[in-house]
Design a protein around this motif. Structure first.
Motif, mmCIF file in Angstrom:
data_model
loop_
_atom_site.group_PDB
_atom_site.id
_atom_site.type_symbol
_atom_site.label_atom_id
_atom_site.label_comp_id
_atom_site.label_asym_id
_atom_site.label_seq_id
_atom_site.Cartn_x
_atom_site.Cartn_y
_atom_site.Cartn_z
ATOM 1 N N ALA A 43 -2.519 -10.333 -10.712
ATOM 2 C CA ALA A 43 -1.073 -10.525 -10.556
ATOM 3 C C ALA A 43 -0.301 -9.250 -10.858
ATOM 4 O O ALA A 43 0.660 -8.917 -10.176
ATOM 5 C CB ALA A 43 -0.605 -11.657 -11.465
ATOM 6 N N LEU B 238 0.050 -6.803 -7.941
ATOM 7 C CA LEU B 238 0.712 -7.245 -6.720
ATOM 8 C C LEU B 238 2.146 -6.754 -6.648
ATOM 9 O O LEU B 238 2.809 -6.577 -7.661
ATOM 10 C CB LEU B 238 0.742 -8.775 -6.657
ATOM 11 N N GLU C 268 3.397 -12.403 -5.050
ATOM 12 C CA GLU C 268 2.834 -13.347 -6.017
ATOM 13 C C GLU C 268 3.213 -14.794 -5.700
ATOM 14 O O GLU C 268 2.377 -15.692 -5.775
ATOM 15 C CB GLU C 268 3.269 -12.975 -7.432
#
Length: 199
Positions: free
Chosen positions: A110, A113, A118
């Motif tokens: 995450a 990104l 996300e």
């Protein structure tokens, strides 16, 4: 400009962008590159999309929806929960093999990104988890599976799939991946213990 022509321009921009993102990634693809590939003026792109991020998000949303539809279609005619999950996974792996940039997005951490991705990644994962829950609920309702904690079991199956799909998608031929998928599902649905050891 008519609606049909507007749609043609929009689809040309999306097709060109998808190809460039798949080849070079988001950061290395410039709007100028997209315009050149789509054979439109750079300003035309901004008539349809506010930014490169919006183009990318649109492609990701579309491809995520297509993948979920393909997974649902693959499992539709299967008779058992195990076969439904099997065909769902195989459809996902085939789709990822053909669209590697979607897979690359899905496997990134995450924190790596781009923020706008996300949310889309989480939505794809949620829909996949819901498919697994549907399969398990049907199996329990048909008395094919024992009563289980469906949300927890679905999460465990999804985690197992996600943990192994890197190898299945990028490192293995499809036949080898399918053999490993079958082994995994045998364990998930039937356990490791010998039958007589449980009696």
């Amino acid at each position: 400009m008519g609606t049909k022509k507007r749609n043609t321009f929009r689809e040309s921009i999306l097709a060109a962008s998808k190809e460039l993102f798949a080849r070079f990634g988001f950061k290395k693809t410039a709007v100028d590159d997209i315009a050149k590939k789509a054979r439109v003026a750079k300003g035309t792109i901004y008539n349809y999309f506010r930014s490169k991020e919006e183009i990318y998000r649109t492609i990701l949303q579309r491809e995520g929806k297509i993948m979920i539809v393909k997974m649902r279609e693959a499992m539709r005619d299967q008779k058992t929960a195990q076969l439904k999950v099997r065909e769902m996974i195989i459809a996902k792996i085939k789709y990822y093999k053909n669209l590697s940039f979607l897979y690359e997005i899905n496997r990134q951490r995450a924190e790596d990104l781009l923020p706008f991705i996300e949310k889309e990644r989480a939505e794809i994962a949620k829909q996949e988890l819901n498919l697994i829950k549907e399969i398990l609920e049907e199996g329990v309702n048909n008395s094919a599976l024992q009563a289980i904690n469906i949300p927890a079991t679905a999460k465990a199956i999804a985690a197992a799939i996600n943990g192994l799909e890197f190898g299945w998608t990028l490192e293995m031929e499809l036949e080898g991946a399918i053999a490993e998928i079958d082994d995994l599902l045998q364990i998930l649905f039937h356990g490791l213990e010998l039958r007589n050891a449980r009696e």
